[in-house]
Design an enzyme around this catalytic site. Structure first.
Site, PDB file in Angstrom:
ATOM      1  N   LYS A 245      17.600  42.539  -6.582  1.00  0.00           N
ATOM      2  CA  LYS A 245      16.172  42.700  -6.891  1.00  0.00           C
ATOM      3  C   LYS A 245      15.540  43.686  -5.907  1.00  0.00           C
ATOM      4  O   LYS A 245      16.171  44.059  -4.910  1.00  0.00           O
ATOM      5  CB  LYS A 245      15.481  41.342  -6.859  1.00  0.00           C
ATOM      6  CG  LYS A 245      15.461  40.664  -5.514  1.00  0.00           C
ATOM      7  CD  LYS A 245      14.758  39.319  -5.648  1.00  0.00           C
ATOM      8  CE  LYS A 245      14.664  38.612  -4.325  1.00  0.00           C
ATOM      9  NZ  LYS A 245      13.793  37.447  -4.388  1.00  0.00           N
TER      10      LYS A 245
ATOM     11  N   ARG B  22       7.490  26.430  -4.809  1.00  0.00           N
ATOM     12  CA  ARG B  22       7.320  27.791  -5.294  1.00  0.00           C
ATOM     13  C   ARG B  22       7.542  27.760  -6.808  1.00  0.00           C
ATOM     14  O   ARG B  22       6.615  27.847  -7.572  1.00  0.00           O
ATOM     15  CB  ARG B  22       8.321  28.694  -4.565  1.00  0.00           C
ATOM     16  CG  ARG B  22       8.006  30.151  -4.681  1.00  0.00           C
ATOM     17  CD  ARG B  22       8.829  30.985  -3.727  1.00  0.00           C
ATOM     18  NE  ARG B  22      10.189  31.247  -4.203  1.00  0.00           N
ATOM     19  CZ  ARG B  22      10.948  32.245  -3.755  1.00  0.00           C
ATOM     20  NH1 ARG B  22      10.486  33.074  -2.839  1.00  0.00           N
ATOM     21  NH2 ARG B  22      12.168  32.425  -4.203  1.00  0.00           N
TER      22      ARG B  22
ATOM     23  N   HIS C  27      16.025  26.629  -4.196  1.00  0.00           N
ATOM     24  CA  HIS C  27      15.976  27.669  -3.160  1.00  0.00           C
ATOM     25  C   HIS C  27      15.485  27.038  -1.860  1.00  0.00           C
ATOM     26  O   HIS C  27      14.558  26.230  -1.876  1.00  0.00           O
ATOM     27  CB  HIS C  27      15.012  28.780  -3.616  1.00  0.00           C
ATOM     28  CG  HIS C  27      15.130  30.048  -2.819  1.00  0.00           C
ATOM     29  ND1 HIS C  27      16.319  30.692  -2.597  1.00  0.00           N
ATOM     30  CD2 HIS C  27      14.187  30.797  -2.206  1.00  0.00           C
ATOM     31  CE1 HIS C  27      16.102  31.785  -1.876  1.00  0.00           C
ATOM     32  NE2 HIS C  27      14.818  31.876  -1.617  1.00  0.00           N
TER      33      HIS C  27
ATOM     34  N   ARG D  17      23.815  32.882  -4.360  1.00  0.00           N
ATOM     35  CA  ARG D  17      23.034  34.093  -4.687  1.00  0.00           C
ATOM     36  C   ARG D  17      22.773  34.849  -3.388  1.00  0.00           C
ATOM     37  O   ARG D  17      21.924  34.457  -2.613  1.00  0.00           O
ATOM     38  CB  ARG D  17      21.698  33.705  -5.338  1.00  0.00           C
ATOM     39  CG  ARG D  17      21.832  32.702  -6.494  1.00  0.00           C
ATOM     40  CD  ARG D  17      20.449  32.300  -6.991  1.00  0.00           C
ATOM     41  NE  ARG D  17      19.594  31.790  -5.958  1.00  0.00           N
ATOM     42  CZ  ARG D  17      19.373  30.500  -5.695  1.00  0.00           C
ATOM     43  NH1 ARG D  17      19.963  29.568  -6.416  1.00  0.00           N
ATOM     44  NH2 ARG D  17      18.556  30.129  -4.723  1.00  0.00           N
TER      45      ARG D  17
ATOM     46  N   TYR E 264      -4.891  61.636  13.054  1.00  0.00           N
ATOM     47  CA  TYR E 264      -6.139  60.983  12.625  1.00  0.00           C
ATOM     48  C   TYR E 264      -6.631  59.987  13.661  1.00  0.00           C
ATOM     49  O   TYR E 264      -5.829  59.246  14.248  1.00  0.00           O
ATOM     50  CB  TYR E 264      -5.917  60.201  11.332  1.00  0.00           C
ATOM     51  CG  TYR E 264      -5.740  61.031  10.093  1.00  0.00           C
ATOM     52  CD1 TYR E 264      -6.650  62.032   9.754  1.00  0.00           C
ATOM     53  CD2 TYR E 264      -4.682  60.785   9.221  1.00  0.00           C
ATOM     54  CE1 TYR E 264      -6.483  62.777   8.590  1.00  0.00           C
ATOM     55  CE2 TYR E 264      -4.519  61.515   8.056  1.00  0.00           C
ATOM     56  CZ  TYR E 264      -5.420  62.516   7.757  1.00  0.00           C
ATOM     57  OH  TYR E 264      -5.262  63.235   6.617  1.00  0.00           O
TER      58      TYR E 264
ATOM     59  N   CYS F 299       0.493  58.941   8.852  1.00  0.00           N
ATOM     60  CA  CYS F 299      -0.393  59.357   7.751  1.00  0.00           C
ATOM     61  C   CYS F 299       0.269  58.983   6.423  1.00  0.00           C
ATOM     62  O   CYS F 299       1.347  58.393   6.403  1.00  0.00           O
ATOM     63  CB  CYS F 299      -0.632  60.854   7.793  1.00  0.00           C
ATOM     64  SG  CYS F 299      -0.956  61.516   9.423  1.00  0.00           S
TER      65      CYS F 299
ATOM     66  N   ASP G  33       1.834  60.828   4.269  1.00  0.00           N
ATOM     67  CA  ASP G  33       3.164  61.398   4.068  1.00  0.00           C
ATOM     68  C   ASP G  33       3.649  62.268   5.228  1.00  0.00           C
ATOM     69  O   ASP G  33       4.531  63.111   5.040  1.00  0.00           O
ATOM     70  CB  ASP G  33       3.234  62.163   2.734  1.00  0.00           C
ATOM     71  CG  ASP G  33       1.912  62.771   2.378  1.00  0.00           C
ATOM     72  OD1 ASP G  33       1.222  63.215   3.308  1.00  0.00           O
ATOM     73  OD2 ASP G  33       1.567  62.787   1.179  1.00  0.00           O
TER      74      ASP G  33
HETATM   75  C1  LIG Z   1      15.750  32.685  -5.754  1.00  0.00           C
HETATM   76  C2  LIG Z   1      16.425  33.578  -4.768  1.00  0.00           C
HETATM   77  N1  LIG Z   1      17.752  33.508  -4.638  1.00  0.00           N
HETATM   78  C3  LIG Z   1      18.403  34.295  -3.761  1.00  0.00           C
HETATM   79  C4  LIG Z   1      17.743  35.207  -2.967  1.00  0.00           C
HETATM   80  C5  LIG Z   1      18.513  36.037  -1.979  1.00  0.00           C
HETATM   81  O1  LIG Z   1      18.121  35.702  -0.676  1.00  0.00           O
HETATM   82  P1  LIG Z   1      18.785  36.401   0.581  1.00  0.00           P
HETATM   83  O2  LIG Z   1      18.355  37.840   0.521  1.00  0.00           O
HETATM   84  O3  LIG Z   1      18.209  35.699   1.753  1.00  0.00           O
HETATM   85  O4  LIG Z   1      20.246  36.266   0.430  1.00  0.00           O
HETATM   86  C6  LIG Z   1      16.355  35.292  -3.064  1.00  0.00           C
HETATM   87  C7  LIG Z   1      15.630  36.235  -2.203  1.00  0.00           C
HETATM   88  O5  LIG Z   1      14.511  36.115  -1.834  1.00  0.00           O
HETATM   89  C8  LIG Z   1      15.671  34.455  -4.001  1.00  0.00           C
HETATM   90  O6  LIG Z   1      14.345  34.512  -4.121  1.00  0.00           O
END
Ligand SMILES: Cc1ncc(COP(=O)(O)O)c(C=O)c1O
Length: 386
Positions: A40, A137, A166, A223, A275, A322, A324
């Site tokens: 992600k 969450r 999580h 994950r 600036y 700034c 960029d």
């Molecule tokens: C639901 C969920 N699973 C897995 C992950 C992966 O977490 P990490 O980057 O700490 O391995 C995240 C990251 O925020 C998450 O929100």
């Protein structure tokens, strides 16, 4: 950008480091636990497709993303893994997600009702029920669980492929009692689900910290995000890992961020830089102008703090960042010229700037530093085995 424009700034993605991290994380996983790389947020700033393509063929069933948009980027990029959407899918997008064959996390009754309509036996909805264990969450509470399970039973169009949760407090501490509390809650709800006899394939709760620290939380899927990119979730995770007697240096940062000097100029003692006139030269200085700014994800909090690397030496930031552009002092660095390489994150000679260093200067965490590097900047894969 015109077709032939040179990149002013680019992110290098080290394929060999990624491969090493994958092997290191896998060797930490409990037997039978698969890893689902999380890509992600533009693969934590490393580039969705650059990372997903490097992971291709490394035998991951799932790749994790946050939303449907990210899932579609991977699908359009012809990534063949199954895609697990970890965030919210709007009700009106559920049909698209089901028809595309994506797996996704569910935790709302409204979502399940809608899925009952849009999915069918031929194209079932592949659901991962998210349990509320302490993060508050997303997730279904223990009290709500029987109603949710009832919605799945007798509906072949709704497949309960996985059950997830999580951790809320695993990165920020070396006291893991809250993580254990969540584990216990999860384990109890898992028993309720098993008693329902719904055929769940995956149980998953571990992200990077738990994947590295706590094999009993692995079940059969982890994950993993930040560790894949060679970054520790936190100092505390690293400390806990080392205190458990495990080997040092198992992770190697995948990303470097580079640019070039855009101008060199002399500033006289007493003159101001940038600036707000926040920096006043205390001596005659040579200044290099760096063509990067907060638009590119270089945090404005780095104004007058932190440094970049040029020719293996530290060039301190002078004045404000700034939109960029920003300025650094190169008075004592020999041989700096127009278009000399500048390292914002990564190595130059014997010097290294880690994402954690930048995070410290900007009062944030390594996750934010890398994920906010502008997606408009080029990602260059290096050290790829042909
Ligand atoms: C639901 C969920 N699973 C897995 C992950 C992966 O977490 P990490 O980057 O700490 O391995 C995240 C990251 O925020 C998450 O929100």
């Amino acid at each position: 950008m015109p077709m032939n424009a040179q990149s002013l700034s680019w992110v290098e993605v080290d394929a060999a480091a990624l491969e090493q991290n994958v092997a290191a994380i896998r060797s930490n996983l409990a037997p039978g636990c698969e890893m689902a790389p999380v890509v992600k947020a533009n693969a934590y700033g490393h580039g969705y497709l650059q990372i997903a393509r490097l992971l291709d063929g490394k035998q991951f069933r799932y790749i994790g993303v946050h939303n449907l948009e990210e899932a579609l980027i991977l699908r359009e990029g012809r990534i063949s893994n199954d895609i697990l959407i970890l965030g919210y899918v709007p009700l009106e997008d559920l049909k698209t997600a089901v028809e595309a064959g994506f797996d996704f996390v569910v935790y709302n009754i409204e979502t399940l009702r809608k899925l009952t309509e849009v999915a069918n036996n031929k194209t079932p909805a592949k659901c991962h029920l998210k349990l509320e264990t302490g993060a508050n969450r997303q997730g279904v509470t223990r009290e709500q669980l029987p109603d949710f399970l009832a919605l799945f039973s007798g509906k072949p169009q709704l497949q309960l492929v996985g059950v997830s949760t999580h951790f809320a407090n695993i990165e920020d501490t070396t006291d893991h009692s809250y993580a254990e509390f969540q584990f216990t809650r999860y384990a109890k709800m898992k028993q309720m689900i098993e008693a329902s006899r719904l055929p769940v394939k995956y149980y998953h709760m571990a992200s990077s910290a738990a994947a590295l620290l706590f094999p009993h939380t692995h079940f059969n899927l982890a994950r993993v995000g930040i560790a894949l990119y060679g970054l520790w979730p936190s100092k505390e995770t690293y400390l806990s890992y080392r205190l458990s007697g495990k080997q040092n240096q198992i992770l190697r940062p995948v990303l470097s961020w580079k640019t070039v000097v855009g101008q060199i100029k002399d500033v006289r003692k007493g003159q101001y830089i940038g600036y707000g006139t926040t920096y006043r030269a205390t001596a005659d200085l040579k200044i290099a102008v760096i063509p990067i700014g907060y638009y590119d994800g270089y945090d404005r909090q780095l104004s007058n703090s932190g440094h970049v690397l040029i020719n293996g030496m530290r060039a301190p930031i002078r004045g404000r960042i700034c939109m960029d552009i920003f300025m650094v002092d190169v008075t004592d660095i020999p041989d700096v010229h127009l278009e000399s390489e500048v390292v914002l994150i990564g190595r130059s000679g014997d010097e290294v700037i880690r994402a954690e260093d930048v995070a410290g200067w900007a009062n944030t965490i390594n996750y934010e530093v890398v994920s906010r590097i502008g997606s408009h900047l080029e990602r260059r894969v290096i050290n790829q085995r042909s």
